[in-house]
Design an enzyme around this catalytic site. Structure first.
Site, mmCIF file in Angstrom:
data_model
loop_
_atom_site.group_PDB
_atom_site.id
_atom_site.type_symbol
_atom_site.label_atom_id
_atom_site.label_comp_id
_atom_site.label_asym_id
_atom_site.label_seq_id
_atom_site.Cartn_x
_atom_site.Cartn_y
_atom_site.Cartn_z
ATOM 1 N N GLY A 57 -2.167 0.228 -7.557
ATOM 2 C CA GLY A 57 -3.017 1.081 -8.385
ATOM 3 C C GLY A 57 -4.194 0.242 -8.829
ATOM 4 N N GLU A 58 -4.421 0.192 -10.104
ATOM 5 C CA GLU A 58 -5.516 -0.641 -10.627
ATOM 6 C C GLU A 58 -4.918 -1.503 -11.738
ATOM 7 O OE1 GLU A 58 -8.553 -2.700 -11.314
ATOM 8 O OE2 GLU A 58 -7.940 -1.487 -13.041
ATOM 9 N N SER A 59 -4.918 -2.803 -11.483
ATOM 10 C CA SER A 59 -4.145 -3.693 -12.352
ATOM 11 C C SER A 59 -4.676 -3.739 -13.782
ATOM 12 C CB SER A 59 -4.087 -5.099 -11.749
ATOM 13 O OG SER A 59 -5.377 -5.590 -11.494
ATOM 14 N N CYS A 89 0.627 -5.111 -4.543
ATOM 15 C CA CYS A 89 -0.828 -5.051 -4.732
ATOM 16 C C CYS A 89 -1.194 -5.222 -6.212
ATOM 17 C CB CYS A 89 -1.375 -3.769 -4.120
ATOM 18 S SG CYS A 89 -3.139 -3.899 -3.779
ATOM 19 N N ARG A 118 -8.150 -11.160 -7.333
ATOM 20 C CA ARG A 118 -8.203 -9.705 -7.156
ATOM 21 C C ARG A 118 -9.207 -9.352 -6.052
ATOM 22 N NH1 ARG A 118 -10.868 -7.696 -11.195
ATOM 23 N NH2 ARG A 118 -10.178 -5.612 -10.657
ATOM 24 N N ILE A 146 -5.065 -2.505 0.611
ATOM 25 C CA ILE A 146 -6.084 -1.651 -0.019
ATOM 26 C C ILE A 146 -6.684 -2.428 -1.189
ATOM 27 C CG2 ILE A 146 -6.550 0.574 -1.120
ATOM 28 C CD1 ILE A 146 -3.881 1.577 0.179
ATOM 29 N N ARG A 147 -7.892 -2.930 -0.999
ATOM 30 C CA ARG A 147 -8.508 -3.796 -2.014
ATOM 31 C C ARG A 147 -7.466 -4.788 -2.548
ATOM 32 N NH1 ARG A 147 -10.199 1.116 -2.795
ATOM 33 N NH2 ARG A 147 -8.914 1.546 -4.618
ATOM 34 N N HIS A 182 1.317 -2.725 0.920
ATOM 35 C CA HIS A 182 2.029 -1.554 0.382
ATOM 36 C C HIS A 182 3.102 -1.040 1.341
ATOM 37 C CE1 HIS A 182 -0.856 -0.511 -2.911
ATOM 38 N NE2 HIS A 182 -1.744 -1.081 -2.126
ATOM 39 N N GLU A 184 5.521 0.729 0.671
ATOM 40 C CA GLU A 184 5.932 2.089 0.248
ATOM 41 C C GLU A 184 5.121 3.172 0.956
ATOM 42 O OE1 GLU A 184 4.148 0.007 -1.438
ATOM 43 O OE2 GLU A 184 2.574 1.033 -2.571
HETATM 44 N N1 GLN Z 1 -7.715 -4.100 -6.482
HETATM 45 C C1 GLN Z 1 -6.729 -3.470 -7.284
HETATM 46 C C2 GLN Z 1 -6.553 -4.167 -8.636
HETATM 47 O O1 GLN Z 1 -7.267 -5.049 -8.991
HETATM 48 C C3 GLN Z 1 -5.408 -3.398 -6.582
HETATM 49 C C4 GLN Z 1 -5.478 -2.389 -5.468
HETATM 50 C C5 GLN Z 1 -4.158 -1.783 -5.093
HETATM 51 O O2 GLN Z 1 -3.173 -1.837 -5.814
HETATM 52 N N2 GLN Z 1 -4.150 -1.119 -3.974
HETATM 53 O O3 GLN Z 1 -5.695 -3.817 -9.364
#
Ligand code: GLN
Length: 203
Positions: A57-59, A89, A118, A146-147, A182, A184
Protein backbone atom coordinates in the site's frame (compact mmCIF):
# COMPACT_ATOMS: atom_id res chain seq x y z
CA UNK A 1 -0.10 -8.13 25.89
CA UNK A 2 -1.42 -11.56 24.94
CA UNK A 3 0.36 -13.72 22.43
CA UNK A 4 -2.55 -15.03 20.42
CA UNK A 5 -5.42 -17.16 21.65
CA UNK A 6 -5.43 -20.23 19.42
CA UNK A 7 -5.49 -23.60 21.23
CA UNK A 8 -2.76 -26.10 20.31
CA UNK A 9 -3.57 -28.01 17.13
CA UNK A 10 -6.18 -25.55 15.80
CA UNK A 11 -5.59 -23.53 12.62
CA UNK A 12 -3.62 -20.40 13.52
CA UNK A 13 -5.39 -17.06 13.54
CA UNK A 14 -3.42 -14.80 11.21
CA UNK A 15 -4.27 -11.12 10.95
CA UNK A 16 -3.80 -8.73 8.08
CA UNK A 17 -3.33 -5.12 9.08
CA UNK A 18 -6.32 -3.51 7.36
CA UNK A 19 -5.73 0.22 7.61
CA UNK A 20 -4.85 0.72 3.92
CA UNK A 21 -3.46 -1.44 1.14
CA UNK A 22 -4.14 -4.80 -0.48
CA UNK A 23 -5.67 -6.54 2.52
CA UNK A 24 -8.17 -8.75 0.70
CA UNK A 25 -5.56 -10.58 -1.41
CA UNK A 26 -3.55 -11.45 1.70
CA UNK A 27 -6.64 -12.73 3.52
CA UNK A 28 -7.39 -15.00 0.54
CA UNK A 29 -3.80 -16.28 0.33
CA UNK A 30 -3.67 -17.04 4.07
CA UNK A 31 -7.02 -18.83 3.93
CA UNK A 32 -5.71 -20.93 1.03
CA UNK A 33 -2.78 -21.91 3.28
CA UNK A 34 -5.07 -23.22 6.00
CA UNK A 35 -4.92 -20.26 8.37
CA UNK A 36 -7.93 -18.54 9.86
CA UNK A 37 -7.41 -15.09 8.37
CA UNK A 38 -8.83 -11.93 9.87
CA UNK A 39 -8.59 -8.18 9.33
CA UNK A 40 -6.88 -6.22 12.12
CA UNK A 41 -7.79 -2.59 12.77
CA UNK A 42 -7.96 -2.34 16.55
CA UNK A 43 -5.56 -3.18 19.39
CA UNK A 44 -7.95 -5.89 20.70
CA UNK A 45 -7.90 -7.57 17.29
CA UNK A 46 -4.11 -7.39 17.19
CA UNK A 47 -3.89 -8.96 20.65
CA UNK A 48 -5.90 -11.99 19.49
CA UNK A 49 -3.86 -13.01 16.43
CA UNK A 50 -1.02 -15.53 16.32
CA UNK A 51 0.73 -13.76 13.44
CA UNK A 52 0.26 -10.69 11.28
CA UNK A 53 0.72 -9.62 7.66
CA UNK A 54 1.56 -6.00 6.88
CA UNK A 55 0.26 -5.52 3.33
CA UNK A 56 1.45 -3.45 0.41
CA UNK A 57 0.00 0.00 0.00
CA UNK A 58 1.55 3.28 1.04
CA UNK A 59 3.85 2.99 4.00
CA UNK A 60 3.53 6.60 5.18
CA UNK A 61 -0.28 6.38 5.15
CA UNK A 62 -0.24 3.03 6.95
CA UNK A 63 2.17 4.33 9.59
CA UNK A 64 0.09 7.48 10.21
CA UNK A 65 -3.13 5.45 10.46
CA UNK A 66 -1.44 2.99 12.82
CA UNK A 67 -0.56 5.87 15.14
CA UNK A 68 -4.09 7.29 14.83
CA UNK A 69 -5.72 3.94 15.60
CA UNK A 70 -3.50 3.38 18.64
CA UNK A 71 -1.81 0.43 16.96
CA UNK A 72 1.78 1.57 16.56
CA UNK A 73 3.00 0.82 20.08
CA UNK A 74 1.07 -2.49 20.36
CA UNK A 75 2.49 -3.50 16.97
CA UNK A 76 6.03 -2.74 18.08
CA UNK A 77 5.48 -4.62 21.31
CA UNK A 78 4.13 -7.76 19.64
CA UNK A 79 6.90 -7.81 17.03
CA UNK A 80 9.47 -7.33 19.79
CA UNK A 81 7.92 -10.24 21.70
CA UNK A 82 8.40 -12.47 18.65
CA UNK A 83 4.96 -12.58 17.01
CA UNK A 84 5.51 -13.84 13.44
CA UNK A 85 5.07 -11.01 11.00
CA UNK A 86 5.27 -10.81 7.21
CA UNK A 87 5.52 -7.50 5.36
CA UNK A 88 5.13 -7.08 1.59
CA UNK A 89 6.36 -3.91 -0.12
CA UNK A 90 4.99 -1.09 2.09
CA UNK A 91 4.89 -3.77 4.80
CA UNK A 92 8.60 -4.44 4.24
CA UNK A 93 9.25 -0.72 4.76
CA UNK A 94 7.28 -0.84 8.02
CA UNK A 95 9.40 -3.75 9.27
CA UNK A 96 12.70 -1.98 8.64
CA UNK A 97 14.48 -0.64 11.69
CA UNK A 98 15.51 2.32 9.52
CA UNK A 99 14.13 4.05 6.43
CA UNK A 100 16.75 5.84 4.37
CA UNK A 101 14.34 8.38 2.90
CA UNK A 102 11.28 8.63 5.17
CA UNK A 103 8.51 11.07 4.39
CA UNK A 104 7.75 13.54 7.13
CA UNK A 105 5.82 11.91 9.96
CA UNK A 106 6.65 8.42 8.72
CA UNK A 107 7.43 5.91 11.44
CA UNK A 108 8.35 2.25 11.31
CA UNK A 109 7.29 -0.70 13.38
CA UNK A 110 10.78 -2.16 13.01
CA UNK A 111 11.82 -5.72 13.73
CA UNK A 112 14.31 -6.34 10.95
CA UNK A 113 17.78 -4.88 11.21
CA UNK A 114 17.88 -3.39 7.73
CA UNK A 115 17.90 -0.02 6.05
CA UNK A 116 15.30 0.30 3.29
CA UNK A 117 15.05 2.72 0.42
CA UNK A 118 11.48 3.54 -0.58
CA UNK A 119 10.51 3.50 -4.28
CA UNK A 120 14.03 2.25 -4.83
CA UNK A 121 13.70 0.90 -8.36
CA UNK A 122 12.92 4.41 -9.54
CA UNK A 123 10.71 6.14 -12.05
CA UNK A 124 11.94 4.32 -15.15
CA UNK A 125 11.10 1.03 -13.57
CA UNK A 126 8.25 1.94 -11.23
CA UNK A 127 6.45 -1.34 -11.67
CA UNK A 128 7.73 -4.51 -13.25
CA UNK A 129 7.59 -8.26 -12.96
CA UNK A 130 10.52 -10.62 -12.79
CA UNK A 131 11.38 -14.16 -11.79
CA UNK A 132 13.04 -14.09 -8.39
CA UNK A 133 14.89 -16.96 -6.79
CA UNK A 134 14.09 -17.18 -3.09
CA UNK A 135 16.23 -19.15 -0.65
CA UNK A 136 14.43 -22.33 0.35
CA UNK A 137 12.05 -22.41 -2.64
CA UNK A 138 12.91 -24.87 -5.39
CA UNK A 139 11.43 -22.76 -8.22
CA UNK A 140 11.63 -18.96 -8.56
CA UNK A 141 8.61 -16.86 -7.65
CA UNK A 142 6.95 -14.47 -10.08
CA UNK A 143 7.90 -11.19 -8.43
CA UNK A 144 5.42 -8.33 -8.87
CA UNK A 145 7.18 -5.09 -7.96
CA UNK A 146 5.05 -1.93 -7.59
CA UNK A 147 7.05 1.15 -6.59
CA UNK A 148 8.96 -1.33 -4.53
CA UNK A 149 11.61 -0.72 -1.91
CA UNK A 150 14.85 -2.59 -1.57
CA UNK A 151 17.10 -3.07 1.43
CA UNK A 152 20.30 -1.07 1.11
CA UNK A 153 21.90 -3.20 3.78
CA UNK A 154 20.98 -5.72 6.43
CA UNK A 155 22.52 -6.31 9.85
CA UNK A 156 24.30 -9.45 10.98
CA UNK A 157 21.12 -10.96 12.48
CA UNK A 158 19.12 -10.74 9.25
CA UNK A 159 19.25 -13.24 6.38
CA UNK A 160 18.94 -12.13 2.77
CA UNK A 161 16.50 -14.53 1.07
CA UNK A 162 16.40 -12.95 -2.39
CA UNK A 163 18.05 -10.36 -4.59
CA UNK A 164 16.99 -8.80 -7.86
CA UNK A 165 19.59 -7.06 -10.04
CA UNK A 166 21.97 -7.13 -7.08
CA UNK A 167 19.45 -5.48 -4.75
CA UNK A 168 18.06 -7.14 -1.63
CA UNK A 169 14.33 -7.84 -2.06
CA UNK A 170 13.56 -10.48 0.59
CA UNK A 171 14.83 -10.70 4.16
CA UNK A 172 14.13 -12.74 7.26
CA UNK A 173 15.17 -12.05 10.80
CA UNK A 174 13.82 -14.46 13.40
CA UNK A 175 10.04 -14.47 13.06
CA UNK A 176 9.94 -11.43 10.78
CA UNK A 177 9.77 -11.94 7.01
CA UNK A 178 9.75 -9.21 4.36
CA UNK A 179 9.50 -9.15 0.58
CA UNK A 180 9.68 -6.10 -1.66
CA UNK A 181 7.34 -7.86 -4.10
CA UNK A 182 3.71 -9.00 -3.82
CA UNK A 183 3.16 -12.78 -3.81
CA UNK A 184 -0.46 -12.16 -2.76
CA UNK A 185 -1.17 -10.87 -6.27
CA UNK A 186 0.10 -13.93 -8.13
CA UNK A 187 -1.87 -16.94 -6.87
CA UNK A 188 1.46 -18.54 -5.86
CA UNK A 189 1.02 -19.14 -2.13
CA UNK A 190 4.43 -20.61 -1.31
CA UNK A 191 5.59 -17.61 0.71
CA UNK A 192 2.27 -17.37 2.56
CA UNK A 193 2.58 -21.09 3.24
CA UNK A 194 6.06 -20.55 4.62
CA UNK A 195 4.78 -17.70 6.78
CA UNK A 196 1.83 -19.78 8.00
CA UNK A 197 4.33 -22.50 8.94
CA UNK A 198 6.32 -19.90 10.91
CA UNK A 199 3.12 -18.96 12.76
CA UNK A 200 2.33 -22.63 13.53
CA UNK A 201 5.90 -23.19 14.74
CA UNK A 202 5.74 -20.17 17.03
CA UNK A 203 2.38 -21.18 18.51
N1 GLN B 1 6.18 2.86 -2.47
C1 GLN B 1 5.23 2.47 -1.49
C2 GLN B 1 5.56 3.03 -0.11
O1 GLN B 1 6.44 3.81 0.07
C3 GLN B 1 5.11 0.98 -1.41
C4 GLN B 1 4.41 0.46 -2.64
C5 GLN B 1 3.69 -0.85 -2.45
O2 GLN B 1 3.42 -1.29 -1.34
N2 GLN B 1 3.31 -1.44 -3.54
O3 GLN B 1 4.91 2.70 0.82
Amino acid sequence: MTTGTTPAGAAPLVGVLALQGDTREHLAALTACGARATAVRRPEELAAVDGLVLPGGESTTISKLAVLFGLMEPLRARVREGMPVYGTCAGMILLADKILDPRSGQQTVGGIDMIVRRNAFGRQNESFEAAVGVAGLAEPVHGVFIRAPWAESVGAGADVLAEHDGHIVAVRQGNALATAFHPELTGDHRLHARFTAMVRAAG
